[in-house]
Design a protein around this motif. Structure first.
Motif, PDB file in Angstrom:
ATOM      1  N   ALA A   1     -15.281 108.754  60.952  1.00 24.43           N
ATOM      2  CA  ALA A   1     -14.016 108.525  61.651  1.00 24.43           C
ATOM      3  C   ALA A   1     -12.850 109.102  60.861  1.00 24.43           C
ATOM      4  O   ALA A   1     -11.932 109.716  61.428  1.00 24.43           O
TER       5      ALA A   1
ATOM      6  N   VAL B   1     -10.352 111.895  62.339  1.00 23.99           N
ATOM      7  CA  VAL B   1      -8.920 111.623  62.437  1.00 23.99           C
ATOM      8  C   VAL B   1      -8.137 112.601  61.569  1.00 23.99           C
ATOM      9  O   VAL B   1      -7.022 113.013  61.923  1.00 23.99           O
TER      10      VAL B   1
ATOM     11  N   THR C   1     -12.890 102.695  65.968  1.00 20.32           N
ATOM     12  CA  THR C   1     -11.987 103.336  65.010  1.00 20.32           C
ATOM     13  C   THR C   1     -11.357 102.285  64.100  1.00 20.32           C
ATOM     14  O   THR C   1     -10.783 101.308  64.592  1.00 20.32           O
TER      15      THR C   1
END
Length: 308
Positions: A6, A10, A45
């Motif tokens: 993640a 991101v 997330t």
């Protein structure tokens, strides 16, 4: 491992935002009136990463004080603490992927969550530290689904007073998707096209009787609970899309991003090295103001809504 993946994703997302034109440069609209986190399972997330994305959006475009900020969440993927942290980030609306209120059907359709997870998630949303707008997704046309189980799900969905919005989708079995790989024709029979049409009509009748406006083909809302973000789509307003598989619609250009992580990473590299204009020239579809393409798009989108 999941959090590391993640963070990597991101990181790419933030790089794309920083390499894209800012509102101050006159591209797009500012500040943002709505933000929507969708695709995959955004509720996996880490909240700190979601906060970083929203912080970058505020820096890049500005976000209205009372903007609608929606997070798609799956039952069983969050607890009270995680939900509170999302709300602290700025989330004001949750779209919960319920799919069905039939416990057996959830199992047969290969869903990762149980009916108990659904009820626990709805209870958490009802007791959130700040009031949230809550939408739930239902799917018709699932394997082994009957009209009785469908009408029971509709009735169950409409009984929750804190649920102000319901989205109803017909299952589409597409090659390349997880469900498409799992599903084998004949092993888990789908309802006929006629039954699927009956389910659509049953949803409209049942939910309207329960006080929901049928304001778009797949969308139902109690008064004052219509989704601002989706209404922008249906009225062909400009919007920014960031991330894997996303599409922007800015200044009459629709620019899609690659649908694989490798492709998206390479695309961000090119965006940083060559700039936005080159990225748009390579892959954007133009819909010039007043053109036939724009007119056809507006007509197609408008016919999805109760405004026509």
């Amino acid at each position: 491992a999941a959090d590391a993946a993640a963070e990597q994703y991101v990181g790419l997302l933030l790089r794309e935002m920083r390499a894209s034109p800012r509102a101050a440069e006159g591209v797009g609209t500012a500040p943002l009136r709505s933000v929507y986190f969708g695709g995959g399972t955004p509720s996996l997330t880490p909240p700190a990463l979601l906060a970083a994305i929203l912080s970058e959006l505020r820096s890049t475009h500005g976000v209205e004080e009372h903007a609608e900020v929606t997070l798609e969440m799956d039952p069983g993927t969050f607890d009270a603490d995680r939900l509170a942290r999302y709300i602290d980030c700025g989330v004001s609306r949750v779209s919960l992927g319920v799919q069905s209120f039939d416990a057996e059907l959830l199992t047969k359709a290969g869903r990762a969550h149980s009916l108990q997870d659904v009820h626990q998630a709805l209870a958490l949303l009802d007791s959130a530290p700040r009031r949230l707008q809550v939408s739930i997704d239902l799917i018709s046309g699932l394997p082994f689904q009957t009209m009785d189980s469908w009408t029971q799900s509709l009735a169950a969905a409409s009984q929750f007073s804190h649920v102000g919005h319901i989205s109803v989708y017909d299952l589409q079995v597409e090659q390349g998707t997880a469900f498409g790989r799992w599903y084998k024709s004949g092993a888990a029979p789908l309802p006929t096209e006629g039954s699927a049409a009956d389910m659509f009509r049953a949803a409209s009748s049942s939910l309207r009787a329960a006080g929901f406006d049928h304001y778009e083909v797949s969308s139902y809302a109690r008064p004052g609970q219509r989704c601002a973000h989706n209404r922008a789509y249906w009225s062909n307003q400009p919007f920014w899309g960031y991330g894997l598989g996303a599409t922007s619609h800015v200044e009459g250009a629709r620019l899609p991003r690659p649908r694989t992580m490798r492709g998206y990473s390479q695309w961000v590299d090119r965006l940083e090295s060559r700039g936005w204009a080159a990225a748009a020239a390579d892959g954007a579809t133009l819909e010039a103001a007043g053109s036939m393409d724009e007119l056809q798009t507006k007509l197609m989108l408008g016919l999805r809504t109760d405004q026509g």
